[in-house]
Design a protein around this motif. Structure first.
Motif, short mmCIF file in Angstrom:
data_model
loop_
_atom_site.label_atom_id
_atom_site.label_comp_id
_atom_site.label_asym_id
_atom_site.label_seq_id
_atom_site.Cartn_x
_atom_site.Cartn_y
_atom_site.Cartn_z
N LEU A 1 0.84 -1.20 0.00
CA LEU A 1 0.00 0.00 0.00
C LEU A 1 0.87 1.24 0.00
O LEU A 1 1.99 1.23 0.50
CB LEU A 1 -0.97 0.01 1.18
CG LEU A 1 -0.51 0.35 2.59
CD1 LEU A 1 -1.72 0.58 3.49
CD2 LEU A 1 0.32 -0.77 3.19
N LEU A 2 0.32 2.30 -0.59
CA LEU A 2 1.06 3.55 -0.73
C LEU A 2 0.09 4.71 -0.56
O LEU A 2 -0.72 5.00 -1.44
CB LEU A 2 1.72 3.61 -2.11
CG LEU A 2 2.57 4.86 -2.39
CD1 LEU A 2 3.83 4.86 -1.53
CD2 LEU A 2 2.93 4.93 -3.87
N PRO A 3 0.13 5.40 0.59
CA PRO A 3 -0.74 6.56 0.77
C PRO A 3 -0.15 7.80 0.10
O PRO A 3 1.06 7.99 0.08
CB PRO A 3 -0.79 6.73 2.30
CG PRO A 3 0.49 6.12 2.79
CD PRO A 3 0.87 5.04 1.81
N ASP A 4 -1.04 8.63 -0.45
CA ASP A 4 -0.65 9.91 -1.05
C ASP A 4 -1.61 10.96 -0.50
O ASP A 4 -2.59 11.33 -1.17
CB ASP A 4 -0.74 9.81 -2.58
CG ASP A 4 -0.22 11.06 -3.26
OD1 ASP A 4 0.04 12.07 -2.56
OD2 ASP A 4 -0.08 11.05 -4.51
N PRO A 5 -1.35 11.47 0.71
CA PRO A 5 -2.27 12.44 1.33
C PRO A 5 -2.46 13.70 0.49
O PRO A 5 -3.57 14.25 0.44
CB PRO A 5 -1.61 12.75 2.67
CG PRO A 5 -0.75 11.55 2.96
CD PRO A 5 -0.26 11.10 1.62
N ALA A 6 -1.42 14.17 -0.19
CA ALA A 6 -1.53 15.40 -0.97
C ALA A 6 -2.55 15.26 -2.09
O ALA A 6 -3.26 16.22 -2.44
CB ALA A 6 -0.17 15.78 -1.54
N ALA A 7 -2.65 14.08 -2.68
CA ALA A 7 -3.61 13.82 -3.75
C ALA A 7 -4.88 13.17 -3.23
O ALA A 7 -5.77 12.84 -4.03
CB ALA A 7 -2.97 12.94 -4.82
N ASP A 8 -4.97 12.97 -1.92
CA ASP A 8 -6.11 12.31 -1.29
C ASP A 8 -6.35 10.93 -1.90
O ASP A 8 -7.48 10.56 -2.24
CB ASP A 8 -7.37 13.16 -1.42
CG ASP A 8 -8.50 12.67 -0.49
OD1 ASP A 8 -8.19 11.98 0.51
OD2 ASP A 8 -9.67 12.95 -0.79
N ARG A 9 -5.29 10.17 -2.02
CA ARG A 9 -5.37 8.83 -2.61
C ARG A 9 -4.63 7.81 -1.75
O ARG A 9 -3.65 8.13 -1.08
CB ARG A 9 -4.79 8.82 -4.02
CG ARG A 9 -5.62 9.57 -5.07
CD ARG A 9 -6.94 8.88 -5.31
NE ARG A 9 -7.75 9.52 -6.34
CZ ARG A 9 -8.71 10.40 -6.08
NH1 ARG A 9 -8.94 10.78 -4.81
NH2 ARG A 9 -9.43 10.91 -7.06
N LEU A 10 -5.12 6.57 -1.81
CA LEU A 10 -4.43 5.43 -1.22
C LEU A 10 -4.41 4.32 -2.26
O LEU A 10 -5.46 3.91 -2.77
CB LEU A 10 -5.14 4.94 0.05
CG LEU A 10 -4.56 3.64 0.64
CD1 LEU A 10 -3.15 3.88 1.19
CD2 LEU A 10 -5.47 3.08 1.73
N TYR A 11 -3.21 3.86 -2.60
CA TYR A 11 -3.03 2.77 -3.56
C TYR A 11 -2.83 1.46 -2.79
O TYR A 11 -2.01 1.40 -1.87
CB TYR A 11 -1.82 3.03 -4.44
CG TYR A 11 -1.92 4.29 -5.27
CD1 TYR A 11 -2.42 4.26 -6.56
CD2 TYR A 11 -1.53 5.52 -4.74
CE1 TYR A 11 -2.51 5.42 -7.32
CE2 TYR A 11 -1.63 6.69 -5.49
CZ TYR A 11 -2.11 6.63 -6.77
OH TYR A 11 -2.22 7.78 -7.51
N VAL A 12 -3.58 0.43 -3.18
CA VAL A 12 -3.51 -0.87 -2.51
C VAL A 12 -3.32 -1.96 -3.56
O VAL A 12 -4.08 -2.03 -4.54
CB VAL A 12 -4.78 -1.15 -1.69
CG1 VAL A 12 -4.68 -2.52 -1.00
CG2 VAL A 12 -5.01 -0.06 -0.65
N ALA A 13 -2.32 -2.80 -3.37
CA ALA A 13 -2.08 -3.92 -4.27
C ALA A 13 -3.02 -5.07 -3.93
O ALA A 13 -2.99 -5.58 -2.81
CB ALA A 13 -0.62 -4.38 -4.17
#
Length: 358
Positions: A208-220
């Motif tokens: 998983l990779l959170p991106d708070p600036a873009a308001d996104r969370l990537y989950v494999a």
């Protein structure tokens, strides 16, 4: 024979693909191989990487797991010497680190999280502070919902996210999910040692990779051969359990990381069947390695190997204009490309650089 494809931007800032050299570097600590480098965090600002490793083929109490500090300059040769950071951390049921994350603090120290799949069956998340070459244990988080914790990622100094690759804890529940392809993986939040589930129904939630600036969370989602994208703020508010995007990838994605240009890197397993045969030593199968980049222009294969130099990569991180890949079944790293990208596999940016397009 190794086959490597790297976008020209990886080497010279252009567009398209070109062949590039990749080489395997054996990793040792005090002369002994560091086996099972499942995850790693590149800290380019300090010229080092932190490796998470344990030998999955050894008896549980003899897995020899730990976190290791590797000077990136040592990757210039065929063999690189790492230092075990956790040599003095010896919990009663062992330290078998799985997924990990690194965060840069305001005082220059690095906070580190590591999933500890202890040999007594309990899974905990260990907190550390890394200052210079000294790693200090800050405490453990234990909760029944961490029983299948796979990966962790900082949100801030107190909170972190984690994935549970299965919904059940015992071997029977895990086997049933695997056999019937049940999607019961989930994403959870730990907030000051309080645990809650944010999203479920995932086919083997992995990196998983959170991106708070873009308001996104990537989950494999490994079994779904996809990376799921969630609105991070909605998840944290308790009303965003459905992904807003689903990105198909050519294989089962494992750990995720960030490139300097903002794209997401994913180590993917082209064949989950070959991966299972390889992991359990059946038929002497060597599983291939593949790394892809996810961006606005789609999904691009940036590195590929038939597995003879590095089998079944579980993590890839951008470094120095190329990338480094590690595997849960190997004592080597695959090092590709050259130059300077300033990218880092940490939740807190370890280096600032102008974006470079791969």
């Amino acid at each position: 024979m190794i086959r490597v494809l790297l976008a020209l931007g990886l080497l010279a800032g252009g567009v398209g693909k070109a062949a590039a050299d990749c080489r395997a570097v054996a990793i040792v600590a005090q002369g002994r191989p560091v086996v099972g480098i499942e995850d790693l965090a590149v800290d380019e600002a300090l010229g080092q990487a932190v490796l998470s490793a344990y030998d999955r083929g050894a008896a549980p109490e003899k897995a020899g797991g730990g976190l290791f500090l590797l000077p990136l300059a040592a990757l210039g040769g065929a063999r690189a010497e790492a230092v075990e950071l956790t040599a003095g951390f010896r919990p009663a049921a062992g330290f078998r680190p799985h997924g990990m994350d690194l965060r840069v603090e305001a005082d220059g120290s690095r906070s580190v999280l590591a999933v500890n799949r202890r040999w007594d069956g309990v899974v905990a998340v260990e907190r550390f502070v890394l200052s210079g070459g000294t790693l200090r244990h800050r405490g453990s988080v234990e909760d029944p919902r961490l029983c299948r914790a796979n990966e962790v990622a900082f949100l801030d100094g107190d909170r972190f996210l984690f994935t549970g690759d299965h919904g059940g804890c015992g071997w029977a529940a895990v086997a049933a999910e695997n056999v019937f392809n049940l999607h019961r993986g989930f994403v959870g939040l730990v907030d000051r040692n309080r645990v809650r589930v944010l999203a479920g129904g995932i086919g083997f939630a992995n990196g998983l990779l959170p991106d708070p600036a873009a308001d996104r969370l990537y989950v494999a989602a490994t079994r779904e051969r996809a990376v799921l994208v969630y609105r991070l703020s909605a998840l944290l508010a308790g009303d965003g359990a459905a992904p807003v995007e689903r990105i198909a990838v050519p294989g089962g994605p494992d750990n995720l990381s960030r490139a300097a240009d903002g794209r997401v890197l994913a180590a993917v397993h082209p064949s989950l069947f070959a991966l299972a045969l390889h992991r359990y030593g059946w038929l002497d199968v060597v599983a291939p390695t593949r790394v892809v980049a996810l961006g606005a222009d789609g999904v691009t294969v940036v590195a590929e190997d038939d597995g003879r130099r590095l089998p079944a990569a579980t993590v890839a991180a951008a470094w120095s204009g190329g990338l480094i890949a590690g595997s849960a079944t190997s004592d080597r790293l695959l090092v590709c490309g050259d130059g300077s990208s300033g990218a880092s596999r940490s939740s807190g940016s370890a280096a600032r650089a102008e974006p470079r397009r791969w």
